[in-house]
Design an enzyme around this catalytic site. Sequence first.
Site, short mmCIF file in Angstrom:
data_model
loop_
_atom_site.label_atom_id
_atom_site.label_comp_id
_atom_site.label_asym_id
_atom_site.label_seq_id
_atom_site.Cartn_x
_atom_site.Cartn_y
_atom_site.Cartn_z
N THR A 12 0.84 -1.19 0.00
CA THR A 12 0.00 0.00 0.00
C THR A 12 0.88 1.24 0.00
O THR A 12 1.99 1.24 0.54
CB THR A 12 -0.94 0.03 1.21
OG1 THR A 12 -0.17 0.04 2.43
CG2 THR A 12 -1.86 -1.18 1.21
N GLY A 13 0.39 2.31 -0.61
CA GLY A 13 1.21 3.51 -0.74
C GLY A 13 2.47 3.24 -1.54
O GLY A 13 3.52 3.80 -1.26
N GLY A 14 2.34 2.40 -2.55
CA GLY A 14 3.50 2.00 -3.34
C GLY A 14 3.81 2.91 -4.50
O GLY A 14 4.66 2.57 -5.34
N SER A 16 5.11 5.98 -4.30
CA SER A 16 6.22 6.91 -4.07
C SER A 16 7.02 6.46 -2.86
O SER A 16 6.60 5.57 -2.11
CB SER A 16 5.70 8.34 -3.85
OG SER A 16 4.95 8.43 -2.65
N GLY A 17 8.16 7.09 -2.67
CA GLY A 17 8.95 6.92 -1.46
C GLY A 17 9.34 5.49 -1.14
O GLY A 17 9.76 4.72 -2.01
N GLY A 19 7.52 2.93 -0.28
CA GLY A 19 6.69 1.91 -0.91
C GLY A 19 7.12 1.62 -2.33
O GLY A 19 7.20 0.46 -2.74
N SER A 137 7.60 3.60 12.82
CA SER A 137 8.52 4.74 12.81
C SER A 137 9.22 4.83 14.15
O SER A 137 8.65 4.45 15.19
CB SER A 137 7.75 6.05 12.56
OG SER A 137 8.58 7.18 12.78
N TYR A 150 1.15 11.94 14.94
CA TYR A 150 1.85 10.96 14.11
C TYR A 150 2.54 9.90 14.98
O TYR A 150 2.44 8.69 14.71
CB TYR A 150 2.88 11.68 13.24
CG TYR A 150 3.71 10.76 12.37
CD1 TYR A 150 3.23 10.32 11.14
CD2 TYR A 150 4.99 10.36 12.76
CE1 TYR A 150 4.00 9.49 10.33
CE2 TYR A 150 5.76 9.54 11.96
CZ TYR A 150 5.26 9.10 10.75
OH TYR A 150 6.02 8.28 9.96
#
Length: 249
Positions: A12-14, A16-17, A19, A137, A150
């Site tokens: 998921t969120g693949g 950019s960055g 992912g 994180s 966050y």
Amino acid sequence: MTKLSGKIAVITGGNSGMGLATAQLFAREGAKVIITGRRQKELDEAVESIGADAEGVLGDVSRLSDLDKLHDHVKAKYGRVDVIFANAGLGSLAPIDQVTEAQFDETFNVNVKGTYFTVQKLLPLVPDGGSIILNASIASSKGMEAFSVYSATKAAVRSLARTLTTDLKARKIRVNAISPGPIDTPIFGKTGLTEQEIEGFKSGITSQVPLGRIGLPEEIAKPALFLASDDSSYISGIELTVDGGMAQV
């Protein structure tokens, strides 16, 4: 023989960055990769950069209907998911007296609700012995200024790696968390800071990292590959910290 030969991986969120870097590495290691993202143009560009063994499914992990669509697509086309990297996340800097309800809800909806239900919805497709990786994180264990919301979401994600490990132990499904330190990704541009403030923030963070620099997305992809592959066959429930030493000393 590549490390993920014949595997089906959902990230998921693949788009950019971290992912995207992970999707690119997984594909090079033999996996069929399905990535998600909220913007079609970026999703299409990401798929093109990954190669023929990738496809994109448009969706927002905070919307259960989108996760249902992801499940249905993967089930119909592949029938299973060997590796889940629940990576999608966001965050913004704000001291507690400036946090709005909308910021709070959005951050928890994506980082916690999205992570939890990504796993729940795809779980019926995960064979016994599969691998689930959660993107947490170091903010979950560091008291970082103006990062309370966050940080709280990432502490929840770290907790999930433990509880899901016990929930899924009968199926030998390994659940682990990666906790990145400062990584140079587009998330910096989504914090609400100006360019000058971002550079100042990066400089301040760098001074706290023993290795003296901000990490690269590829430096998260490699630990993710380790946790996805049989190289980590006797590892479950851990937090693999990838932070240049920032939270360790």
